[in-house]
Design a protein around this motif. Structure first.
Motif, PDB file in Angstrom:
ATOM      1  N   GLN A 513       0.826  -1.203   0.000  1.00 18.14           N
ATOM      2  CA  GLN A 513       0.000   0.000   0.000  1.00 18.14           C
ATOM      3  C   GLN A 513       0.866   1.261   0.000  1.00 18.14           C
ATOM      4  O   GLN A 513       0.551   2.234  -0.691  1.00 18.14           O
ATOM      5  CB  GLN A 513      -0.927   0.004   1.219  1.00 18.14           C
ATOM      6  CG  GLN A 513      -1.824   1.234   1.345  1.00 18.14           C
ATOM      7  CD  GLN A 513      -2.742   1.418   0.156  1.00 18.14           C
ATOM      8  OE1 GLN A 513      -3.066   0.467  -0.551  1.00 18.14           O
ATOM      9  NE2 GLN A 513      -3.170   2.653  -0.081  1.00 18.14           N
ATOM     10  N   LYS A 514       1.964   1.226   0.742  1.00 21.22           N
ATOM     11  CA  LYS A 514       2.865   2.382   0.787  1.00 21.22           C
ATOM     12  C   LYS A 514       3.461   2.650  -0.592  1.00 21.22           C
ATOM     13  O   LYS A 514       3.526   3.801  -1.050  1.00 21.22           O
ATOM     14  CB  LYS A 514       3.979   2.136   1.807  1.00 21.22           C
ATOM     15  CG  LYS A 514       4.950   3.301   1.936  1.00 21.22           C
ATOM     16  CD  LYS A 514       6.011   3.008   2.989  1.00 21.22           C
ATOM     17  CE  LYS A 514       6.997   4.173   3.107  1.00 21.22           C
ATOM     18  NZ  LYS A 514       8.044   3.901   4.132  1.00 21.22           N
ATOM     19  N   GLU A 515       3.896   1.587  -1.257  1.00 16.81           N
ATOM     20  CA  GLU A 515       4.458   1.764  -2.596  1.00 16.81           C
ATOM     21  C   GLU A 515       3.395   2.233  -3.590  1.00 16.81           C
ATOM     22  O   GLU A 515       3.669   3.037  -4.482  1.00 16.81           O
ATOM     23  CB  GLU A 515       5.092   0.455  -3.083  1.00 16.81           C
ATOM     24  CG  GLU A 515       6.337   0.051  -2.330  1.00 16.81           C
ATOM     25  CD  GLU A 515       7.416   1.117  -2.390  1.00 16.81           C
ATOM     26  OE1 GLU A 515       7.524   1.814  -3.429  1.00 16.81           O
ATOM     27  OE2 GLU A 515       8.140   1.293  -1.394  1.00 16.81           O
ATOM     28  N   ARG A 516       2.177   1.728  -3.428  1.00 22.30           N
ATOM     29  CA  ARG A 516       1.077   2.163  -4.291  1.00 22.30           C
ATOM     30  C   ARG A 516       0.858   3.669  -4.149  1.00 22.30           C
ATOM     31  O   ARG A 516       0.678   4.382  -5.143  1.00 22.30           O
ATOM     32  CB  ARG A 516      -0.196   1.398  -3.944  1.00 22.30           C
ATOM     33  CG  ARG A 516      -1.414   1.822  -4.775  1.00 22.30           C
ATOM     34  CD  ARG A 516      -2.654   1.036  -4.429  1.00 22.30           C
ATOM     35  NE  ARG A 516      -2.556  -0.337  -4.941  1.00 22.30           N
ATOM     36  CZ  ARG A 516      -2.428  -1.411  -4.196  1.00 22.30           C
ATOM     37  NH1 ARG A 516      -2.361  -1.282  -2.853  1.00 22.30           N
ATOM     38  NH2 ARG A 516      -2.355  -2.605  -4.738  1.00 22.30           N
ATOM     39  N   GLU A 517       0.884   4.146  -2.923  1.00 26.65           N
ATOM     40  CA  GLU A 517       0.678   5.572  -2.681  1.00 26.65           C
ATOM     41  C   GLU A 517       1.830   6.400  -3.261  1.00 26.65           C
ATOM     42  O   GLU A 517       1.605   7.490  -3.786  1.00 26.65           O
ATOM     43  CB  GLU A 517       0.548   5.832  -1.178  1.00 26.65           C
ATOM     44  CG  GLU A 517      -0.722   5.246  -0.570  1.00 26.65           C
ATOM     45  CD  GLU A 517      -0.763   5.364   0.938  1.00 26.65           C
ATOM     46  OE1 GLU A 517       0.214   5.889   1.517  1.00 26.65           O
ATOM     47  OE2 GLU A 517      -1.759   4.921   1.543  1.00 26.65           O
ATOM     48  N   ARG A 518       3.053   5.874  -3.183  1.00 26.55           N
ATOM     49  CA  ARG A 518       4.215   6.609  -3.683  1.00 26.55           C
ATOM     50  C   ARG A 518       4.187   6.746  -5.206  1.00 26.55           C
ATOM     51  O   ARG A 518       4.778   7.672  -5.765  1.00 26.55           O
ATOM     52  CB  ARG A 518       5.502   5.913  -3.253  1.00 26.55           C
ATOM     53  CG  ARG A 518       5.797   5.996  -1.761  1.00 26.55           C
ATOM     54  CD  ARG A 518       6.951   5.090  -1.381  1.00 26.55           C
ATOM     55  NE  ARG A 518       8.214   5.516  -1.971  1.00 26.55           N
ATOM     56  CZ  ARG A 518       9.037   6.401  -1.407  1.00 26.55           C
ATOM     57  NH1 ARG A 518       8.715   6.959  -0.252  1.00 26.55           N
ATOM     58  NH2 ARG A 518      10.163   6.723  -1.986  1.00 26.55           N
ATOM     59  N   HIS A 519       3.542   5.811  -5.877  1.00 25.79           N
ATOM     60  CA  HIS A 519       3.531   5.813  -7.336  1.00 25.79           C
ATOM     61  C   HIS A 519       2.384   6.623  -7.936  1.00 25.79           C
ATOM     62  O   HIS A 519       2.362   6.854  -9.146  1.00 25.79           O
ATOM     63  CB  HIS A 519       3.451   4.374  -7.851  1.00 25.79           C
ATOM     64  CG  HIS A 519       4.739   3.631  -7.751  1.00 25.79           C
ATOM     65  ND1 HIS A 519       5.284   3.277  -6.538  1.00 25.79           N
ATOM     66  CD2 HIS A 519       5.599   3.192  -8.695  1.00 25.79           C
ATOM     67  CE1 HIS A 519       6.417   2.635  -6.745  1.00 25.79           C
ATOM     68  NE2 HIS A 519       6.640   2.580  -8.043  1.00 25.79           N
ATOM     69  N   ALA A 520       1.442   7.050  -7.120  1.00 22.61           N
ATOM     70  CA  ALA A 520       0.192   7.636  -7.637  1.00 22.61           C
ATOM     71  C   ALA A 520       0.413   8.876  -8.482  1.00 22.61           C
ATOM     72  O   ALA A 520      -0.261   9.072  -9.496  1.00 22.61           O
ATOM     73  CB  ALA A 520      -0.745   7.948  -6.468  1.00 22.61           C
ATOM     74  N   PHE A 521       1.346   9.729  -8.094  1.00 22.00           N
ATOM     75  CA  PHE A 521       1.503  11.018  -8.768  1.00 22.00           C
ATOM     76  C   PHE A 521       2.881  11.156  -9.431  1.00 22.00           C
ATOM     77  O   PHE A 521       3.439  12.244  -9.517  1.00 22.00           O
ATOM     78  CB  PHE A 521       1.280  12.158  -7.775  1.00 22.00           C
ATOM     79  CG  PHE A 521      -0.106  12.158  -7.174  1.00 22.00           C
ATOM     80  CD1 PHE A 521      -1.234  12.170  -7.970  1.00 22.00           C
ATOM     81  CD2 PHE A 521      -0.277  12.119  -5.792  1.00 22.00           C
ATOM     82  CE1 PHE A 521      -2.506  12.152  -7.423  1.00 22.00           C
ATOM     83  CE2 PHE A 521      -1.544  12.108  -5.229  1.00 22.00           C
ATOM     84  CZ  PHE A 521      -2.661  12.120  -6.046  1.00 22.00           C
ATOM     85  N   LEU A 522       3.416  10.029  -9.908  1.00 19.67           N
ATOM     86  CA  LEU A 522       4.708  10.056 -10.594  1.00 19.67           C
ATOM     87  C   LEU A 522       4.558  10.270 -12.097  1.00 19.67           C
ATOM     88  O   LEU A 522       5.548  10.258 -12.827  1.00 19.67           O
ATOM     89  CB  LEU A 522       5.472   8.749 -10.350  1.00 19.67           C
ATOM     90  CG  LEU A 522       5.832   8.419  -8.897  1.00 19.67           C
ATOM     91  CD1 LEU A 522       6.729   7.202  -8.841  1.00 19.67           C
ATOM     92  CD2 LEU A 522       6.500   9.604  -8.225  1.00 19.67           C
TER      93      LEU A 522
END
Length: 536
Positions: A513-522
């Motif tokens: 989930q943390k990685e999913r959140e980090r990728h959202a606005f890349l």
């Protein structure tokens, strides 16, 4: 928050689809064959979404479900109504020629077909330039300026002295209207989650049906005027052009450019608006044109299936939007009766659009609602062909009228669902604007072809045109099921890849989930981002 927003995004999952490229600072190259989590500083503010300016790379604020629902209600009372006003105006203006054609319009025969075509020639010639220009500018302001300009063009129709002038004005009308659908889709995709997008798009696309009712009644009323001061068809153009200018000014004042620049939201609400859409991985806005995203769009087989789907829908649209009143008139009705009798079809089209939008979000589907919209039109076209020459009196005439107005108009909502498909299934801002541009470019091509399937020599029955509608939409049914199969299969592969990475890295569910959140606005494309899931 500000320190996080200004920092680089340091981690990105590199998948086989990620292109080789370097950051502006000359960071190490990304290996496009890798499938590992790599620490690279390639996504600075210029590379990632503008959302990073507010929320940073990791979720730093949590909002209650009640707060999010209140925010969504606020958005619903603001953004979809503005989008609806724009679409209401656009469809009225685009189909003004249809009303004018039976109100003394001075152009007829093949010249009428060419004037009809001129709009779509302007539309397709400017589609790609307009979406890429808009990427560099504020979306709301750019949209509003275009609406004002096309309102002026429409009013000038009332002064046109010749075929050449009408052709030029219709061409310019298409130029200025070409930005509407791509920009509205982008705005909806930035503010709404995937399971909210189809219904919100249907809320503005429903204007296609409602304008058919409104325009029919207005034209019917004006048709009683004897024209001793101003020809009725000129009044239509002046009224609709003035309405467009008013709507354009409202859009300039109130339409938001993105959640980052949403003037009617508080700073906290802007952050909440971005956090609402973070997990969908669709991103928001990026001002940098990325050529590798254009390349990925062109190499994605689903892009070309969407192009085919749009083409198969747009050819019938090009014919019916300009000739529907003439088809009804061919049943033996007067011009006034044709105007009023065409209106119920708008109600059917509006209901179909809203139902398909609701179903698409409720069930997480995009292709099945298109199938629902196509089948009645196929049946209606078949009835018009089969009942041709069966007589013009009594029950048979009524059945033909029902087929022409109640059944044949349902297919229009298919394009609304295509818009929702693009919004829900595309990651990367440049890829979004590219596929939206290709969709609308194809829409223009299809409508140009559509103006030529109802030829003067085939009047009043127009059997070749009706046959073309039936055949094209039948083919589209198969395209829909193929797209649905491909997306579902790609989701299976995404899940398998994520599970393999999870096992290899030893991630817990919290880590994922943390990685999913980090990728959202890349500003990653849907293929680059392993957390992006498709809506079938």
């Amino acid at each position: 928050m500000s320190e996080k927003a200004s920092s680089s995004v340091e981690q990105v999952i590199v998948t086989p689809d990620l292109e080789k490229r370097r950051s502006k600072a000359g960071s190490e190259e990304l290996d496009d064959k890798a499938d590992v989590l790599t620490d690279v500083s390639v996504y600075d503010e210029g590379q990632g979404d503008e959302a990073l300016k507010l929320v940073g790379k990791e979720r730093t604020a949590e909002f209650s479900e009640e707060y999010n629902q209140q925010l969504r209600r606020k958005l619903d009372l603001w953004i979809p109504p503005l989008c609806a006003a724009v679409y209401f105006t656009q469809f009225l203006d685009k189909t003004s020629l249809n009303y004018a054609s039976i109100m003394g319009f001075p152009i007829s025969g093949q010249q009428y077909n060419l004037v009809s075509m001129a709009f779509y020639l302007g539309f397709l010639s400017w589609e790609f330039p307009t979406v890429y220009i808009s990427q560099k500018l504020r979306l709301g302001k750019y949209l509003g300026a275009n609406i004002v300009l096309w309102g002026i063009m429409l009013m000038l129709h009332s002064t046109a002295p010749s075929f050449g002038a009408f052709f030029a004005l219709r061409f310019l009308l298409g130029v200025f209207e070409s930005c509407v659908a791509p920009l509205l889709i982008l705005i909806i995709s930035m503010f709404y989650k995937k399971d909210e997008q189809a219904s919100r798009i249907s809320w503005f696309y429903v204007m296609n049906g409602l304008t058919q009712i409104f325009g029919g009644f207005v034209a019917y009323g004006i048709s009683f005027y004897d024209g001793h001061l101003l020809a009725p068809w000129k009044i239509i153009y002046i009224l609709l052009g003035g309405l467009a200018i008013v709507v354009g000014v409202c859009v300039l004042i109130w339409m938001p450019d993105s959640p980052v620049h949403a003037q009617l939201l508080s700073p906290e609400e802007r952050i909440a608006a971005l956090e609402r859409v973070r997990d969908d991985q669709g991103g928001t806005e990026n001002k940098k044109l990325k050529w590798h995203q254009i390349k990925e769009t062109l190499l994605d087989v689903r892009t070309w299936l969407i192009v085919i789907t749009t083409l198969l829908t747009s050819i019938p649209n090009g014919g019916l939007s300009n000739f529907s009143n003439q088809i009804v008139k061919s049943f033996g009705y007067t011009s006034k009766q044709a105007l009023i009798l065409s209106s119920p079809g708008g109600a059917i089209a509006a209901f179909t659009t809203l139902y398909c939008g609701w179903y698409a979000d409720k069930k997480g589907e995009r292709m099945l609602p298109i199938v629902f919209a196509l089948i009645p039109t196929i049946v209606g076209a078949a009835m018009l062909i089969g009942l041709n020459g069966s007589g013009q009196k009594g029950a048979l005439l009524f059945v033909r009228y029902l087929a022409a107005t109640y059944l044949i108009g349902t297919f229009g909502s298919a394009l609304s669902t295509v818009y929702a498909y693009n919004a829900s299934n595309t990651g990367g801002h440049t890829k979004k604007v590219t596929i939206n541009a290709m969709t609308m470019f194809t829409f223009s091509v299809g409508n140009i072809v559509g103006t030529e399937i109802f030829l003067p020599k085939d009047a009043p029955d127009y059997i070749p045109g009706k046959t073309a509608i039936m055949v094209l939409l039948t083919i589209q049914l198969f395209i829909c099921f193929l797209l649905r199969f491909i997306n579902r299969r790609m989701n299976v592969k995404k899940v398998e890849a994520l599970e393999a990475e999870k096992a290899r890295r030893g991630w817990s569910d919290a880590d994922v989930q943390k990685e999913r959140e980090r990728h959202a606005f890349l500003d990653l494309t849907d293929k680059e981002n392993m957390f992006f899931m498709y809506t079938a």
